[in-house]
Design an enzyme around this catalytic site. Structure first.
Site, PDB file in Angstrom:
ATOM      1  N   GLU B  78      47.377  28.902  38.896  1.00 60.89           N
ATOM      2  CA  GLU B  78      48.709  29.487  38.780  1.00 60.89           C
ATOM      3  C   GLU B  78      49.355  29.639  40.151  1.00 60.89           C
ATOM      4  OE1 GLU B  78      49.199  33.565  37.710  1.00 60.89           O
ATOM      5  OE2 GLU B  78      51.207  33.228  36.955  1.00 60.89           O
ATOM      6  N   LYS B 208      33.490  41.645  25.441  1.00 62.35           N
ATOM      7  CA  LYS B 208      34.480  40.555  25.503  1.00 62.35           C
ATOM      8  C   LYS B 208      35.585  40.659  24.456  1.00 62.35           C
ATOM      9  CE  LYS B 208      31.073  37.537  27.582  1.00 62.35           C
ATOM     10  NZ  LYS B 208      30.198  36.369  27.433  1.00 62.35           N
ATOM     11  N   ASP B 283      31.307  36.124  34.321  1.00 69.08           N
ATOM     12  CA  ASP B 283      31.499  35.572  32.988  1.00 69.08           C
ATOM     13  C   ASP B 283      32.989  35.662  32.633  1.00 69.08           C
ATOM     14  OD1 ASP B 283      31.469  35.001  30.247  1.00 69.08           O
ATOM     15  OD2 ASP B 283      29.459  35.831  30.030  1.00 69.08           O
ATOM     16  N   HIS B 378      58.382  31.996  41.638  1.00 66.87           N
ATOM     17  CA  HIS B 378      57.746  31.024  40.762  1.00 66.87           C
ATOM     18  C   HIS B 378      58.393  29.644  40.884  1.00 66.87           C
ATOM     19  CE1 HIS B 378      54.543  32.904  38.411  1.00 66.87           C
ATOM     20  NE2 HIS B 378      55.149  34.019  38.774  1.00 66.87           N
TER      21      HIS B 378
END
Lengths: 386, 386, 386, 386
Positions: B78, B208, B283, B378
């Site tokens: 990104e 998660k 993870d 951006h």
């Protein structure tokens, strides 16, 4: 030391290696063009993180956009994940395959505005409704790939949010949406209404945060996938029965998620979404949204029905990280050519494949739990060997 | 074709390249030992995904475990993220630096059990309470790095959950926790009580998934970070004022998150957590939990106070993906030696650094919004250039 | 003993008094017609519960439907509540009065249907969209006071929900909505599609449960109320300052509610809603929905701005308990004539008044907290004297 | 006109009747002592709201504190509610009766404090932990009926919350808790630590708001109730089968509540809780908390198992509105003598009864839905007849 001042990744690495007395040769081993990433994907690059990439599947998918057998590339460091998805994919393929459906909800961006109070706020909202077509026109002037679909509004006190929703074709579209809203605000809404924009993103977008708003209204793509697992397959491949699968699902996925105050109700959607996202160049921050999944199960005659619903999948097949070399190759494994903003069909294909992959992960983990095999799988394949 | 049957990554790549008529040479470019990952981190490996890695900072941190100036490795695709964190880090460093605190909550695993009803359920819970020390002993017999801290229980109908919480030193600990609970269930709880375990993970872990349970009780590590940004720094580096920052924070972070039904209240915690997680071998599925962050702001005298609270950071500095070559190098940039389960101090250092990094990201994005600069950043650095 | 078999309330009381050896003379003291309630409001009646009814205010309201000064009837057993609302009303009236706005969202009912899978589910949803006007016609044939506004759909696995939304004029409308949906399902949707309805209410209505769906989409009426409290008034009436009020609001209402995982962010909306609901004959189960309120505050120049937003207010001024004698009198205090389904203006008036009442309660409790007066007020007026 | 200045309820009524040209004779019809309520339960009283009171049951309960057959007093204006609970109670009684269990969690109050930052905040929390016994002592000096059980803490930025949890015997206890915390803060915590209290209630209590914190940690009492409904009873009394009940429960209660983002998962717990609360003098604002219920169902052999879990039931049998005449009579119907703070057994009995009543309501409504009878019941008994 300001790392921007170095001329390239190598120079930065050399500086850090000397300054910190460390070695960065593995990070320095990459095959993309530094110029390319430095202009689009990253600043102050020093190289690449290498994430092990395995392939699960093949899985048979019967969708509207994805149809046939697919290998699934997953980048992960969690032992057992690829094996788990593979096992689920095998059981699905041996049964009916995965049926998938997808709906293009759109990329959303929600600026927040300052009004003098609820009277002006209500008038402002009416103005927006009345001028929707001019707003649409100015938004769509920023890109030929973008269509404004709707604007929803909320108000509390002196704050009004407008949630713009865009069709962005094969791009994930967050940046296109931001540019379009920025232009509409600066050149039309602000000048005409005199209402000031406090922040171009007002957290009702909702970008990269778990939220009931996205869960309920959807964002990006909504995906459904389902499969009817034959009893024989359950017993032989999954080492358990439809009854045990359904019992575990009810206690863990339904009651467990309700008691935990979870957003959605699933087992390891985040794992599978993360693996495919990392492999195919999606924005890793969007894993959060992709994790809000509802898994359902049912005994149908003697067989086991399982489905997943992903209401908030922010993905693209063009732009962002999807054009980088290894990411492009992962998309190629899925039969998705990168780099072209075609009519938005490629991203729908990707979405259906992700739905089927998440379904595989759900089925396999449920089986591991129902058969009492979770700990063993992780012992054999996992990180436990420290 | 079953990809497990190939002897190595190269053989799998060759098969896929031929079968799918594609090229996988970039995925084939990696520098870790295939044997090593194939035993611990992944199955059916074909190579690696390369994620561009940039370095933000340095940032001055004044924590209990992290102290000094740190460069922050972020793996992301990104555009603008590294630049954003760098700008925040600069403003923080020019002001007071970031103060950090951390608390070791523990790795949790919550099996769900089938009881005959609420009477037996209550008795089962009493039995667990009474036999805590035996359960602790058997759990701790599975690893010398593991300590059972507590067991919490919930019951609905015929289901009882026991949420085990472990200190796992420098390991993230999910697998250690699973093995320990498995043994306790199989060798002690099940034989003595005759109560059956439906699933070794009953979704109250909560692993998660975004969940209020973890948000409220914490999981892994709880981290706090704060900084007092001088007005001069706000104006010169962040191009805005404390007042505008605070106004944007209230409307966007507080009211926006409340209206959205968000879990936590922040802007882009997921971005920063994802960047560091991908770089350092955490993870990626745990990004979901790490995204539940609360950002607070305040005007203090003439200056701008900002803080973040991360109640659920599942991280490790040993085991999992942390020992892979590029990941190890990212940890080295943070001054963290991999591979040793020392007394749990390294992971606390990493947690404090992540807290400070998230703080930098929050400050910088808030400034971009308050100064009307988001779209421009951006456009300049982002993925918009398709 | 089956209490249905007794001929009237007195007979039931006599039976219970003898059987249980108790006295029920106070419950037996009521002034409504037993026949009337027995046919509409209750079964097995034995009399009435008497809830003390006090009057707060007057409060000056500047709404679109409620305009002028209003006394607020509150039925409660919680000492300090009427006094608290009165104090807030006084401060508001002395300042600018309360500005109010209201939006008629509608009464919703969401049956859940069983489909064979996601393919049929999607087709079923398309069918509903295509046949909206026939569905509307059949729904509206059940009452001349009812208009079908829209149908929203959700699907997971083999389940499809259709959330019907109705304008029900001055009635709260839950029963009208249920009858209409029942007819549409039995006489049109079921016969034409062959899709079976599992349950006429599928919990996406969402009736009498706290839910993010209602909070985000609204239900019944959405109401906003605001006031700008002069500094002088804050100091003299509320014994505190705008700054202290705003600080307490930020810590308690915003951060506190976020950390608690609350639905909405307020202090005692439920208290005020409950008081007016009990007085005016609303359904007490709907207090749950009415409690999801967002309170905002701000310093404006030197004064104190406060607002409330009620996204889910299920109320009526005709039907249900609104026609009972004491309830009718409470509505009369508000200048609302009961019993006529006029064009839906009376219920909008009631909604704006409730908004202003909730605003009063929020302002006053915030002041009590900011001035350190909470415990004292409860000691003086409360239940503490056991 | 300031209503405080009138000497009694009659004088206020006369004023309002003249001023508003209305009649308040029904509100004027009440049988409690005005002096009594005016000092404890209400300010500016003008009389009472009369809420129709019906009796459901009897229901057989097999609890630890409630044992035998009970009639259930419900005050409501919603037609069909008493009939619905009665039908459920009958089916339960004909089967195994309702087994109940209860746990006394405690009344909680959570003041929020202002610290200078996270370092001081952490030290403040350590201080509280170290001085728990002194804090306990000062809290318990305020009432002989109160015991401090624990203090939990949370911190964000410059804010620290301490959630005090008290055993308050047969009283609901909110006021006792508030007084105790107030004293501890003013006389011990504030003087010793110099840390200032921003608000005596910081919204982590969480009082009268729906919140995941209370849902997860519990508040007041936790109650469980269950019953095994014989197939024969399901068919004969409930006009449906175990299979249809279980299917409706899964789609509506589980999937529906998950998709709706509901707090808990039930059907009409709020209705039953509201009916008993209004009848027995509980605080109506606490209906909100009592509505967060989880209902589970299961087929056991050929029969139907159903259970409810109420994690947050704030109730009392002494103090508050429980001593008023009609409320006292409703408690007497339940065999609960009012007015004495015995050892806390009466409130546990009430809690178990409420659990069984909620169970009855859940069973009956589920049956109405499963048999397609909902609309008919409401047409026959409901408010639909306008």
């Amino acid at each position: 030391m300001n790392l921007r001042n170095f001329k390239n990744a190598q120079a930065r690495r050399i500086f850090l290696e000397k300054d910190l007395k460390i070695n960065l040769s593995n990070i320095g081993n990459f095959s993309f063009s530094e110029d390319e990433v430095a202009n689009h994907n990253i600043e102050n690059p020093i190289g690449a993180g290498q994430i092990p990439l395995g392939v699960a599947g093949p899985i048979r998918i019967k969708g509207q956009y994805a149809s046939g057998e697919f290998y699934l590339p997953l980048a992960t460091t969690e032992g057992a994940l690829v094996a788990s998805v593979s096992r689920g994919a095998k059981a699905i393929t041996l049964s009916s395959g995965a049926t998938t459906r997808i709906e293009n909800v759109g990329a959303t961006r929600a600026p927040v505005f300052a009004v003098s109070g609820i009277k002006e706020g209500q008038e402002f909202i009416f103005w927006i409704e009345k001028n929707f077509s001019s707003i649409k026109k100015i938004c769509e002037s920023t890109s030929k790939h973008l269509r404004l679909l709707e604007i929803k509004s909320w108000m509390v006190g002196k704050n009004v949010w407008l949630r713009f929703c865009f069709d962005t074709k094969d791009a994930m579209g967050m940046n296109m949406a931001t540019m379009a809203v920025d232009k509409a605000v600066r050149e039309l809404i602000r000048p005409k209404t005199k209402v000031e924009c406090i922040a171009l993103s007002g957290n009702l977008c909702v970008d990269k945060k778990p939220s009931f708003l996205n869960f309920i209204l959807g964002r990006g793509k909504k995906v459904w996938a389902e499969s009817l697992i034959k009893r024989k397959t359950a017993v032989e491949i999954l080492k358990t029965t439809p009854e045990k699968l359904d019992e575990a699902a009810k206690s863990k996925i339904l009651y467990g998620s309700i008691l935990a105050g979870s957003l959605g109700a699933n087992q390891q959607a985040a794992n599978v979404v993360a693996g495919i996202f990392a492999a195919t160049g999606q924005d890793l921050g969007h894993i959060v949204e992709g994790s809000m999944v509802v898994t359902t199960t049912e005994i149908v005659s003697e067989d086991f029905y399982i489905s997943v619903y992903l209401p908030d999948l922010m993905i693209g097949t063009a732009g962002g990280g999807t054009g980088l070399p290894s990411q492009k190759e992962s998309l190629a494994i899925l039969g998705i050519p990168d780099g072209k903003l075609s009519e938005g069909k490629q991203v729908l294909k990707l979405g259906e494949i992700i739905g089927a992959a998440v379904l595989s992960g759900e089925l396999s983990l449920l089986a591991a739990l129902a058969s009492g095999d979770l700990a063993k799988a992780h012992e054999r394949l996992g990180r436990g060997k420290i």
